[in-house]
Scaffold this active site. Structure first.
Site, short mmCIF file in Angstrom:
data_model
loop_
_atom_site.label_atom_id
_atom_site.label_comp_id
_atom_site.label_asym_id
_atom_site.label_seq_id
_atom_site.Cartn_x
_atom_site.Cartn_y
_atom_site.Cartn_z
N GLY A 129 27.73 38.65 -34.63
CA GLY A 129 25.83 38.77 -34.63
C GLY A 129 25.57 38.93 -33.44
N GLU A 185 25.38 50.11 -36.30
CA GLU A 185 26.53 50.28 -35.01
C GLU A 185 25.53 51.53 -34.07
OE1 GLU A 185 30.38 49.44 -34.56
OE2 GLU A 185 30.06 49.08 -37.07
N1 COS Z 1 29.79 50.29 -21.58
C1 COS Z 1 29.79 48.89 -20.99
N2 COS Z 1 29.16 48.88 -19.65
C2 COS Z 1 27.25 49.59 -20.57
C3 COS Z 1 27.55 50.51 -21.08
C4 COS Z 1 28.77 50.16 -21.51
N3 COS Z 1 28.84 51.48 -23.04
N4 COS Z 1 26.38 50.68 -21.96
C5 COS Z 1 25.67 49.87 -20.77
N5 COS Z 1 26.59 49.84 -19.63
C6 COS Z 1 25.61 48.44 -19.34
C7 COS Z 1 25.10 49.13 -17.98
O1 COS Z 1 26.52 49.64 -16.78
C8 COS Z 1 24.24 48.21 -17.33
O2 COS Z 1 25.06 47.79 -16.14
P1 COS Z 1 23.93 47.01 -14.72
O3 COS Z 1 23.08 46.42 -15.43
O4 COS Z 1 25.37 46.34 -14.22
O5 COS Z 1 23.81 48.11 -14.29
C9 COS Z 1 24.24 47.37 -18.63
O6 COS Z 1 24.83 47.59 -19.59
C10 COS Z 1 21.93 47.84 -18.67
O7 COS Z 1 22.17 48.87 -19.41
P2 COS Z 1 21.14 50.00 -19.43
O8 COS Z 1 19.89 49.63 -18.60
O9 COS Z 1 21.26 51.34 -20.43
O10 COS Z 1 20.97 49.28 -21.31
P3 COS Z 1 19.81 49.23 -22.04
O11 COS Z 1 19.17 48.30 -22.35
O12 COS Z 1 18.63 50.33 -21.58
O13 COS Z 1 20.37 49.87 -23.56
C11 COS Z 1 20.95 50.92 -25.21
C12 COS Z 1 20.88 51.12 -23.45
C13 COS Z 1 20.57 52.31 -26.46
C14 COS Z 1 22.63 52.58 -24.97
C15 COS Z 1 22.03 49.90 -25.95
O14 COS Z 1 21.38 48.67 -25.75
C16 COS Z 1 22.53 50.45 -27.66
O15 COS Z 1 23.12 51.09 -27.47
N6 COS Z 1 21.08 50.19 -28.59
C17 COS Z 1 21.68 50.06 -29.48
C18 COS Z 1 22.49 48.99 -29.74
C19 COS Z 1 23.64 48.88 -31.46
O16 COS Z 1 23.93 50.00 -31.62
N7 COS Z 1 22.99 48.16 -32.22
C20 COS Z 1 22.99 48.00 -33.62
C21 COS Z 1 24.12 47.30 -33.65
S1 COS Z 1 25.52 46.80 -35.48
S2 COS Z 1 26.70 45.96 -34.73
#
Ligand code: COS
Length: 379
Positions: free
Chosen positions: A122, A362
């Site tokens: 969730g 996802e």
């Molecule tokens: N693995 C490990 N750590 C990660 C990571 C990953 N794949 N991606 C990001 N992080 C970490 C970053 O390193 C950063 O760490 P620090 O704060 O220590 O520097 C932190 O998480 C925040 O990362 P970032 O600034 O890149 O986050 P954003 O808010 O810009 O978001 C995206 C990045 C857009 C890629 C993310 O929000 C995402 O994947 N969104 C989609 C969500 C999704 O798929 N939803 C559907 C769910 S259906 S179950």
């Protein structure tokens, strides 16, 4: 990639089960939107619900490649079963198996692996979809407990889950994605409600529902991993989940392709099979090429994950390519079948509707491009 003997064996087992048990009911459960409890339990008996769970907790302990092969084969026959399986294994079981304490693993993994109840994830909220860090659900410490309040949306398998992994803000001062934690919440906890199942375009038999948490009290022992590290955990979980959706999409594309290929050989117009016209032959060639490209990306993402190498970018590429391929192939499959493709007499229109989910769930195709682009640009 050449599959090893175990991978070939598990693929054949999944294909046999999908052909004999799922293909015959896929159209009906799509029409009724009824969750297929009996066949999901059968997947549990075959070990498919514990594929990534270590053997000591009742699972199969299979590699990621084997897992993806099973998801592909199940989805080739029925997208709803494929999605149910994928969400349970990669979003439910994987984080508990990877981040959980010994006590958490012993309590939550064996019933999940046996198919007695599902595990679910969730994360998404009305205001936290693509911006997963926008979580508003809160968890406040009260003695040895946490008290959770909030709402979640689009949660797969939630009516059939024994427990869910719920993300909640635990440091209210922290900005953005910081200060979020992950908790395991048993679904029989007072204050936890699964709302009405969504009525969807595709994946109609899979269970998708909103959740409400009202003063849900759980012990600190159900905090998953470290406090305030939740965002990274669910990003890692989604990296793996994206391989699963790539496999679901690939399965749907293969299923539609096979129907279109066989139909094009059998259907005669102007005194010859329609496959003998280059217009159709080229469509078949493009479909087969896109499928193969998707398959290779998925295998590469699995290979990297199995080897313990960084795989997030490859998983995003595999998910993006497979889901766009699934849309392309299912669209072309309907075209090859013409009027028949537009009816429920053939499965391709269902596969087309199911495939659409793969470009959204996802992480949308746009989010995958963001993930891929960020990897390239930081290099
Ligand atoms: N693995 C490990 N750590 C990660 C990571 C990953 N794949 N991606 C990001 N992080 C970490 C970053 O390193 C950063 O760490 P620090 O704060 O220590 O520097 C932190 O998480 C925040 O990362 P970032 O600034 O890149 O986050 P954003 O808010 O810009 O978001 C995206 C990045 C857009 C890629 C993310 O929000 C995402 O994947 N969104 C989609 C969500 C999704 O798929 N939803 C559907 C769910 S259906 S179950």
């Amino acid at each position: 990639m050449l599959l090893n003997e175990n991978q070939e064996m598990i693929r054949l087992m999944a294909r046999d089960f999908a052909n004999s048990r799922l293909a015959p009911i896929a159209a009906e459960i799509d029409a009724t939107a009824e969750f297929p409890e009996a066949t999901v339990k059968e997947m549990g008996s075959l070990g498919f619900l514990g594929l990534m769970v270590p053997e000591e907790y009742g699972g199969v302990g299979a590699d990621i490649t084997s897992y993806a092969l099973v998801v592909e084969e199940i989805s080739r026959a029925c997208g709803s079963h494929g999605l149910t399986l994928a969400a349970h294994n990669s979003l439910g079981c994987w984080p508990v198996a990877t981040l959980g304490t010994e006590e958490q693993k012993k309590k939550f993994l064996p019933p999940a692996a046996a198919g007695e109840s599902l595990l679910s994830f969730g994360l998404t909220e009305a205001g936290a979809g693509s911006d997963a860090g926008g979580t508003r659900t809160t968890a406040v410490r009260d003695g040895d407990d946490w008290v959770l309040n909030g709402t979640k949306m689009w949660i797969t398998n939630s009516h059939y889950a024994g427990a869910l992994i719920i993300t909640a803000k635990t440091d209210m001062e922290a900005k953005g994605s910081a200060g979020i934690s992950a908790f395991i919440v048993p679904t029989d906890t007072p204050g936890f409600t699964v709302e009405k199942k969504e009525d969807k375009l595709g994946m109609r038999a899979s269970d998708t529902a909103p959740l409400t948490l009202e003063d849900v009290r759980i012990p600190n022992a159900y905090l998953l991993g470290k406090e305030n590290e939740g965002f990274k955990y669910f990003m890692q979980t989604l990296d793996g989940g994206r391989i699963s959706i790539a496999a679901v999409a690939l399965g749907l594309a293969v299923g539609a392709f096979e129907v279109a290929r066989d139909y094009s050989n059998e259907r005669h117009q102007f005194g010859r099979s329609i496959s003998s016209f280059q217009a159709i032959e080229f469509m078949i060639a493009d479909m087969a090429t896109q499928i193969e490209a998707s398959r290779q990306l998925m295998y590469e993402a699995c290979r990297l994950k199995d080897a313990g190498e960084p795989f997030g970018q490859m998983a995003a590429m595999a998910k993006l390519h497979s889901s766009e391929t699934a849309m392309f192939v299912t669209d072309k499959a309907i075209q090859v079948l013409g009027g028949y493709g537009f009816t429920r007499e053939y499965p391709v229109e269902r596969m087309y509707r199911d495939a659409k989910l793969c470009t959204i769930g996802e992480g949308t195709s746009e989010i995958q491009r963001m993930v891929i682009g960020r990897h390239e640009l930081k290099a």
